[in-house]
Design an enzyme around this catalytic site. Structure first.
Site: not given
Ligand code: TC6
Length: 719
Positions: A61, A100, A103, A123
């Site tokens: 998400a 998500g 999911e 999450e």
């Molecule tokens: C009903 C709801 C149920 C679901 C809930 C969910 O899914 S909750 C979500 C569950 N998912 C997670 O918890 C996954 C969270 N993300 C990660 O773990 C890591 O970002 C990665 C492994 C996807 C990529 O790692 P990497 O070292 O290659 O790169 P990096 O980490 O530097 O990111 C690059 C840029 O992307 C941005 N950004 C990233 N993800 C999101 C996001 N979801 N959203 C928005 N932005 C996001 C990040 O801020 C950064 O922006 P910046 O600073 O450039 O402006």
């Protein structure tokens, strides 16, 4: 935000297009919903593949949307529509399928992953739970115990492990998308019902209640007050005890509660703050975007004590070749054995080969001629460090970067003895340096942007959260720790015990209270520093009364404890009693209680009842107050940096967001009011005098944390 194409005649290919991680923003959800409807309606389409652009399936998400009112189609019906459809849908997972994203893939009927892909439901690390059916579908797919583990920890899983667990059906070294398209054609006409997870029962072993109860106990113990892991167990319990729809209802209820919580806000703040600190900027206009790091292939570490050994291991693990230097053969041999053992131990855990070949050991500094970057990690003594820097300055190549791993000494003073002050920078590692994620990168007044970029880039290679800080005594972390430690000692004088203070801090969420941490680090460390600072020992001004030093209140209690040979865990006795020297289990010590009682009698202090609230307010608000001073002095780029230093270096509970975020959550007027109150009661403690920045913020209506910079009088002045 989702591209639609028809390939191989009968396969609809839906590609998520929201760089960099194809997060499921409102526009992406709309794009998927429309594309899936089109594919299901089109009689020429027999099967569907969902994939992501640029080698990333989906990062979940869109976390940025959580702070805004919800728009666009919700995830749950979107995923249900995919699962309920009568055409096989295959997820082609490259890069990551997180949250998500996974999911969504679980709503598909088949999943094919690239061998380098990772999947997971992180999450919980954002204070939430997988509320797009993740808590209900994953247990049905892989069983109760593994699903519980993945959902409550948020752990990332490799494609190979995902295959073993049954999360994905196939793994390929080639293009996951190509294989998925081929596979989607092969499964046309096969029965879909067994692939619709919502129609299945969660496979349950006979001892299901025991598994759930044990998981809950484990999670509660580990969570240290975090609510999301507990809610995750509750949601998974519903996947066992309730039919799918009722389980989904429970998932939604739990999510609604978590979504509004301050913990979720804190954890999501930490997610962005962690990324924000990597984007550093200096008052000169140089920043991470316009300053190029120097290439570093060969590094050196001077001194193989505890810190030097950890730093060496961290460098080798990052694939750098390292020259490790000690003063004599005996020390060198000892260091070598320790470093080898650490690397072997680590490699064994990862089922890998230790890279001992990357190391060269020497006692001869002239062997550093070809190193690109040197990290000095000798004893914390300015004269000794200067001597080393002078030598380095003459033996190393002229463009080699010289770093000092000091926990608080003046980087400019060290730089001044070299011929290249612009190539000198502080790299303050935290022990154990190969484990702890924090690195303070200390900018000296002459450190060049290029050298800052090099240190920050190296930190990233080492897997650290690196934060740029200014060159002041104690830098940021240790500077803020002093008032915190002082307050803890004063509380003992006034009537508290170590276990009372530690109990309050542990209840707040610290893994260990302040006195347990001091016992672990060794009480002699601070004792030596206090002696050098003339706070105790022979250099004390004879005119100073025992409980006053250098014009302010001072507690000699820690010195008295050291004088009794109680040096912490290593001597088996410190603020607590341990079963043996080096023992880990702390028990309250009646001798310490007696020492405190005698001390109070000697100094005419009438002990009073002290509650947890006072412990937290005095210790934490004093620390926070110093944080405001750090900002005011321009020693940190912003509150996010301070918060990440405390979360990654000092055990501040992540679900409370870091000290500055916590202050904002408590409310700045409240922090100010309590500081004013304690300052009146303890006028001889200057640290309790509220900082001018805090006052200014309160006068201006307590703006949100990302606006604090606007109220600094000298933004970035020291960076
Ligand atoms: C009903 C709801 C149920 C679901 C809930 C969910 O899914 S909750 C979500 C569950 N998912 C997670 O918890 C996954 C969270 N993300 C990660 O773990 C890591 O970002 C990665 C492994 C996807 C990529 O790692 P990497 O070292 O290659 O790169 P990096 O980490 O530097 O990111 C690059 C840029 O992307 C941005 N950004 C990233 N993800 C999101 C996001 N979801 N959203 C928005 N932005 C996001 C990040 O801020 C950064 O922006 P910046 O600073 O450039 O402006």
């Amino acid at each position: 935000m989702a591209r639609y194409a028809q390939v191989q005649g009968s396969v609809a290919l839906i590609t998520l297009t929201n760089p960099p991680v194809n997060a499921l923003s409102a526009a992406v959800r709309l794009g998927i919903t429309e594309a899936v409807t089109r594919a299901l309606r089109d009689p020429k389409v027999k099967s569907v593949v969902i994939c992501g652009e640029n080698g990333v399936f989906c990062g979940g998400a869109d976390i940025r949307e959580f702070a805004k009112p919800m728009t666009g189609p919700p995830l749950v019906p979107m995923i249900s529509a995919i699962e309920e459809g009568d055409k096989p849908v295959v997820a082609a997972i490259e890069g990551v399928a997180f949250g998500g994203g996974l999911e969504l893939a679980l709503g598909c009927h088949y999943r094919i992953a690239h061998s380098k892909a990772r999947v997971g439901l992180p999450e919980v690390t954002l204070g939430l739970l997988p509320a797009a059916g993740g808590t209900q579908r994953l247990p049905r797919l892989i069983g109760l115990a593994p699903a519980l583990e993945l959902i409550t920890t948020g752990r990332h899983v490799t494609a190979q492990e995902a295959l073993k667990l049954g999360i994905v059906d196939k793994v390929t070294d080639q293009s996951a998308q190509d294989l998925a398209i081929q596979f989607a054609q092969e499964v046309i006409g096969q029965p879909l019902l067994p692939r619709k997870l919502s129609t299945q029962l969660t496979p349950c072993p006979p001892d299901v209640d025991t598994i759930l109860d044990e998981a809950m106990a484990r999670v509660k113990q580990r969570a240290r007050g975090a609510m999301a892991p507990v809610a995750c167990v509750q949601a998974v319990r519903a996947a066992v005890n309730l039919p799918y729809q009722a389980g989904m209802q429970k998932e939604q209820e739990l999510m609604a509660f978590l979504f509004r919580s301050s913990q979720a806000r804190a954890l999501q703040y930490c997610f962005f703050a962690q990324r924000a600190v990597g984007k550093w900027s200096l008052s000169s206009g140089a920043h991470s975007g316009n300053s190029k790091p120097r290439p570093v292939t060969k590094a050196a570490v001077i001194g193989l004590g505890t810190m030097g050994r950890g730093i060496t291991v961290a460098l080798v693990k990052a694939g750098l070749s390292v020259v490790a230097v000690e003063t004599n053969k005996k020390q060198l041999e000892m260091g070598k054995q320790m470093v080898s053992a650490m690397l072997k131990h680590d490699a064994q855990k990862m089922n890998a080969v230790p890279r001992l070949d990357l190391l060269h050991y020497t006692t001869d500094l002239s062997e550093l001629k070809n190193t690109d970057l040197i990290i000095e990690a000798v004893f914390e003594d300015m004269a000794l460090k200067k001597e080393v820097f002078k030598k380095l300055s003459s033996v190393c190549k002229p463009d080699a970067v010289l770093c000092t791993n000091t926990s608080g000494l003046d980087v400019d003073e060290l730089a001044s003895v070299t011929k290249r002050p612009e190539l000198v920078v502080g790299m303050h590692f935290f022990a154990p340096a190969h484990v702890m994620k924090l690195l303070e990168v200390v900018r000296g007044s002459r450190s060049s942007p290029e050298v800052m970029a090099t240190a920050m880039h190296l930190g990233k290679r080492l897997g650290k959260v690196s934060v740029v800080v200014g060159n002041c005594s104690g830098f940021v972390g240790n500077r803020m720790l002093r008032p915190y430690l002082d307050q803890a000692n004063f509380l003992l004088e006034e009537g508290a015990t170590p276990e009372l203070v530690d109990g309050a801090l542990e209840e707040f969420g610290f893994p260990m209270g302040v006195f347990k941490v001091s016992d672990l680090s060794g009480l002699d460390v601070g004792w030596r520093i206090r002696k050098e600072a003339g706070l105790t020992g022979p250099n004390v001004d004879p005119k100073d009364p025992l409980r006053r030093r250098q014009g302010r209140r001072y507690s000699p209690l820690p010195d008295l404890v050291c004088e009794q040979g109680r040096l912490g865990q290593k001597s088996g006795r410190g603020w607590y009693l341990y079963d043996k020297p080096g023992g880990r289990v702390a028990t309250p010590d009646p001798d310490i209680h007696k020492l405190l009682e005698d001390y109070r009698v000697r100094h005419g202090i009438r002990p009073r009842q002290i509650g947890s609230q006072e412990v937290l307010e005095r210790c934490l608000f004093a620390l926070i107050n110093e944080g405001f001073r750090v900002l005011e002095d321009g020693m940190a780029m912003g509150p996010e940096g301070i918060d990440m230093i405390y979360v990654f270096g000092y055990g501040w509970p992540r679900h409370r967001g870091g000290p500055m975020f916590y202050a904002a959550m408590v409310g700045l007027p409240r922090v100010l009011e309590r500081l004013e109150y304690y300052q009146q009661v303890h006028p001889d403690v200057p640290h309790l005098q509220p900082s001018s920045l805090l006052r200014r913020l309160v006068v201006n209506g307590s703006p949100p944390l990302d606006k604090w910079r606007d109220f600094l009088q000298r933004p970035h002045s020291q960076l």
